[in-house]
Design a protein around this motif. Sequence first.
Motif, short mmCIF file in Angstrom:
data_model
loop_
_atom_site.label_atom_id
_atom_site.label_comp_id
_atom_site.label_asym_id
_atom_site.label_seq_id
_atom_site.Cartn_x
_atom_site.Cartn_y
_atom_site.Cartn_z
N SER A 132 0.99 -1.00 -0.34
CA SER A 132 -0.04 -0.28 0.20
C SER A 132 1.06 1.93 -0.41
CB SER A 132 -0.91 0.21 1.17
OG SER A 132 -0.36 0.05 2.43
N ILE A 133 0.06 2.42 -0.06
CA ILE A 133 1.11 3.69 -0.03
C ILE A 133 -0.23 4.65 0.47
CG2 ILE A 133 1.43 5.42 -1.86
CD1 ILE A 133 1.47 4.13 -3.97
N SER A 134 0.53 5.69 1.98
CA SER A 134 -0.38 5.92 2.39
C SER A 134 -1.04 7.36 2.01
CB SER A 134 1.20 6.98 3.23
OG SER A 134 1.68 7.59 3.20
N THR A 135 -2.24 7.78 2.84
CA THR A 135 -2.90 8.11 1.98
C THR A 135 -3.00 9.76 2.11
OG1 THR A 135 -3.98 9.22 4.32
CG2 THR A 135 -5.62 7.61 3.32
N ASP A 136 -1.17 9.87 2.91
CA ASP A 136 -0.49 11.19 2.04
C ASP A 136 0.68 11.11 1.32
OD1 ASP A 136 1.49 9.78 3.36
OD2 ASP A 136 2.39 11.57 5.14
N GLY A 137 0.50 9.73 0.63
CA GLY A 137 1.40 9.58 -0.66
C GLY A 137 3.09 10.10 -0.28
N LYS A 138 2.68 9.76 1.10
CA LYS A 138 4.68 9.98 1.60
C LYS A 138 5.06 8.57 1.82
CE LYS A 138 4.66 14.23 1.15
NZ LYS A 138 5.35 14.75 0.06
N VAL A 139 4.82 7.10 2.17
CA VAL A 139 5.19 6.33 2.99
C VAL A 139 4.69 4.81 2.16
CG1 VAL A 139 4.89 4.79 4.51
CG2 VAL A 139 5.10 6.83 5.22
N THR A 140 5.46 4.11 2.01
CA THR A 140 4.49 2.60 1.15
C THR A 140 5.08 1.74 2.74
OG1 THR A 140 7.18 2.16 0.49
CG2 THR A 140 5.91 3.17 -1.14
N THR A 141 4.41 0.68 2.31
CA THR A 141 4.25 -0.72 3.22
C THR A 141 4.43 -1.67 2.90
OG1 THR A 141 3.30 0.98 4.73
CG2 THR A 141 3.36 -1.42 5.38
N VAL A 142 4.19 -2.76 2.84
CA VAL A 142 4.40 -4.43 2.63
C VAL A 142 4.83 -5.06 3.85
CG1 VAL A 142 6.25 -5.34 1.81
CG2 VAL A 142 4.72 -5.94 0.82
N TRP A 143 3.60 -6.03 3.75
CA TRP A 143 3.38 -7.92 5.19
C TRP A 143 4.43 -8.74 4.10
CZ3 TRP A 143 2.26 -6.93 9.99
CH2 TRP A 143 1.86 -5.80 10.31
N LEU A 144 5.06 -9.05 4.28
CA LEU A 144 5.98 -10.80 3.97
C LEU A 144 5.39 -11.38 5.11
CD1 LEU A 144 9.39 -8.98 3.90
CD2 LEU A 144 7.57 -8.88 2.08
N LYS A 145 5.08 -13.05 4.01
CA LYS A 145 4.50 -14.18 4.65
C LYS A 145 5.76 -15.15 4.73
CE LYS A 145 0.89 -16.96 5.33
NZ LYS A 145 -0.26 -16.93 4.73
N SER A 146 5.92 -15.84 5.45
CA SER A 146 6.68 -17.33 5.46
C SER A 146 8.31 -16.68 5.30
CB SER A 146 6.86 -17.70 3.97
OG SER A 146 5.34 -18.22 3.64
N GLY A 147 9.27 -17.05 5.32
CA GLY A 147 10.60 -17.68 5.16
C GLY A 147 10.82 -18.72 6.26
N ASN A 148 12.49 -18.83 6.41
CA ASN A 148 12.54 -19.63 7.60
C ASN A 148 13.09 -19.22 8.88
OD1 ASN A 148 12.59 -22.78 6.29
ND2 ASN A 148 13.30 -22.14 4.76
N ALA A 149 12.62 -19.30 10.10
CA ALA A 149 13.60 -19.21 10.95
C ALA A 149 14.99 -18.50 10.60
CB ALA A 149 12.93 -19.02 12.29
#
Length: 94
Positions: A48-65
Amino acid sequence: MPEAQTPLRSRSAAGTSGSRAWLGATDTITESTWVVPLASGLTTHSPSISTDGKVTTVWLKSGNAGGVYSATNHIKTAAGREDGCSLRVTIVDR
């Protein structure tokens, strides 16, 4: 599989290393693409991109400890500029 509990934010958007100054007060992020290496086993969710257009965010899933992975963000702005960065992520089993 462990799951990331915290969203990643791109330096281009989060403001580290003077990035907010680079983005400028009136420019905004219009496109953001997050990529993880296919062989890593990680997947991206809910970019996503924040409503003010200044921050991008993503969630990551999986991978090995204990695994160390990279996530790369490429952005485009309303002013036509482009930037990108890669972030290193260490998966921790909770």
